[in-house]
Motif scaffolding. Sequence first.
Motif, PDB file in Angstrom:
ATOM      1  N   ARG A   7       0.831  -1.209   0.000  1.00 14.59           N
ATOM      2  CA  ARG A   7       0.000   0.000   0.000  1.00 14.59           C
ATOM      3  C   ARG A   7       0.858   1.249   0.000  1.00 14.59           C
ATOM      4  O   ARG A   7       0.543   2.242  -0.641  1.00 14.59           O
ATOM      5  CB  ARG A   7      -0.906  -0.033   1.221  1.00 14.59           C
ATOM      6  CG  ARG A   7      -2.020  -1.084   1.111  1.00 14.59           C
ATOM      7  CD  ARG A   7      -2.842  -1.147   2.358  1.00 14.59           C
ATOM      8  NE  ARG A   7      -3.907  -2.109   2.222  1.00 14.59           N
ATOM      9  CZ  ARG A   7      -4.664  -2.496   3.221  1.00 14.59           C
ATOM     10  NH1 ARG A   7      -4.478  -1.996   4.433  1.00 14.59           N
ATOM     11  NH2 ARG A   7      -5.622  -3.388   3.031  1.00 14.59           N
ATOM     12  N   GLU A  10       1.994   1.904  -3.529  1.00  9.32           N
ATOM     13  CA  GLU A  10       0.989   2.430  -4.432  1.00  9.32           C
ATOM     14  C   GLU A  10       0.633   3.876  -4.092  1.00  9.32           C
ATOM     15  O   GLU A  10       0.143   4.603  -4.933  1.00  9.32           O
ATOM     16  CB  GLU A  10      -0.265   1.563  -4.369  1.00  9.32           C
ATOM     17  CG  GLU A  10      -0.079   0.201  -4.986  1.00  9.32           C
ATOM     18  CD  GLU A  10      -1.392  -0.530  -5.137  1.00  9.32           C
ATOM     19  OE1 GLU A  10      -1.351  -1.688  -5.554  1.00  9.32           O
ATOM     20  OE2 GLU A  10      -2.431   0.068  -4.843  1.00  9.32           O
ATOM     21  N   ASP A  27      -6.907   2.151  -6.910  1.00  8.29           N
ATOM     22  CA  ASP A  27      -5.588   2.733  -7.117  1.00  8.29           C
ATOM     23  C   ASP A  27      -5.469   3.442  -8.454  1.00  8.29           C
ATOM     24  O   ASP A  27      -4.401   3.532  -9.010  1.00  8.29           O
ATOM     25  CB  ASP A  27      -4.497   1.660  -6.992  1.00  8.29           C
ATOM     26  CG  ASP A  27      -4.788   0.466  -7.883  1.00  8.29           C
ATOM     27  OD1 ASP A  27      -3.957  -0.433  -7.941  1.00  8.29           O
ATOM     28  OD2 ASP A  27      -5.854   0.460  -8.514  1.00  8.29           O
ATOM     29  N   SER A  87       0.280  -2.071  -9.438  1.00  7.07           N
ATOM     30  CA  SER A  87      -0.880  -1.181  -9.318  1.00  7.07           C
ATOM     31  C   SER A  87      -1.539  -1.048 -10.676  1.00  7.07           C
ATOM     32  O   SER A  87      -0.935  -1.322 -11.717  1.00  7.07           O
ATOM     33  CB  SER A  87      -0.459   0.207  -8.813  1.00  7.07           C
ATOM     34  OG  SER A  87       0.285   0.900  -9.811  1.00  7.07           O
ATOM     35  N   LYS A 109      -7.248  -4.060  -9.513  1.00  9.53           N
ATOM     36  CA  LYS A 109      -6.123  -4.975  -9.733  1.00  9.53           C
ATOM     37  C   LYS A 109      -6.536  -6.423  -9.527  1.00  9.53           C
ATOM     38  O   LYS A 109      -6.070  -7.330 -10.233  1.00  9.53           O
ATOM     39  CB  LYS A 109      -4.969  -4.597  -8.798  1.00  9.53           C
ATOM     40  CG  LYS A 109      -3.732  -5.454  -8.967  1.00  9.53           C
ATOM     41  CD  LYS A 109      -2.595  -4.965  -8.074  1.00  9.53           C
ATOM     42  CE  LYS A 109      -2.845  -5.219  -6.612  1.00  9.53           C
ATOM     43  NZ  LYS A 109      -1.673  -4.851  -5.769  1.00  9.53           N
TER      44      LYS A 109
END
Length: 266
Positions: A7, A10, A27, A87, A109
């Motif tokens: 995370r 991204e 994302d 991502s 994703k």
Amino acid sequence: MTVPEARAGEAAEPARGERKSPGERTDGAGAPEGPSPAATAGQGAGGDPGAGAGRPRRRQARGEARIAQLLDAAADVFSASGYNGASTNAIAREAGVSPGTLYQFFPNKEAIAVELGDQLMHRWRETYGAAFVVSHLELPLDRLLDAVLDPLIAFNCENPAFAVLTHGSGIPGVISREHDALHATMLSRTEQLLAAYLPEVPADRIARIAAMSFVLFQAGLDLVMSHEGAERDAYVTELKAVMYRYLEPLACDRPDTGAQAAKDTP
């Protein structure tokens, strides 16, 4: 790489509306908040997102080429960054399209991974189905190993994303479940072939030989995959040597009629 690290990776790309639901965009730069039409269409009966696992919405024929382009790009990104490190923005860049174009076909994703995983596992079934045939048991052991192992090794080398999506951390549960079922099927097929090849060996030992052969192959494949060119070829040779030396003492005691009596399994 852990999920928190992914995370953080991204977050370097612009994102809006990040939510926990697998049916929502998580994302994409400038992507509107809330579930997309594709996410809703991807859910199974009863609204269970696991049943559809974010699969893409119904396609039109003109979108097939774009989907293939996006999946090819995703395979490259997953191979380079792993599942957690990838991502949708990176996949869109690799495909040469905008995030908005990607979201026309996939909500997130996870949906991309599920679709790509489905395709790769289907091709893997075809590959091992063609390799694990009883007619190969009529071959000498060294040629038998070539016939069985070469297509399996080639598939993995040509599709590195397959290993990422079947052994990586944080992958969608539907992929893990399908891979576990596929692994069990392959193990059962291996036991069937070994039983035909070594009819004098008790069933319980056949099961152990099949399990050990799987472990040896996977360990050797990891080394093969981590090298390229001539060094990769050298590790393929070493892997076959290990398998040969493990099975050859058993093959020496095999009756000549064992392979002739075997018939292909469905």
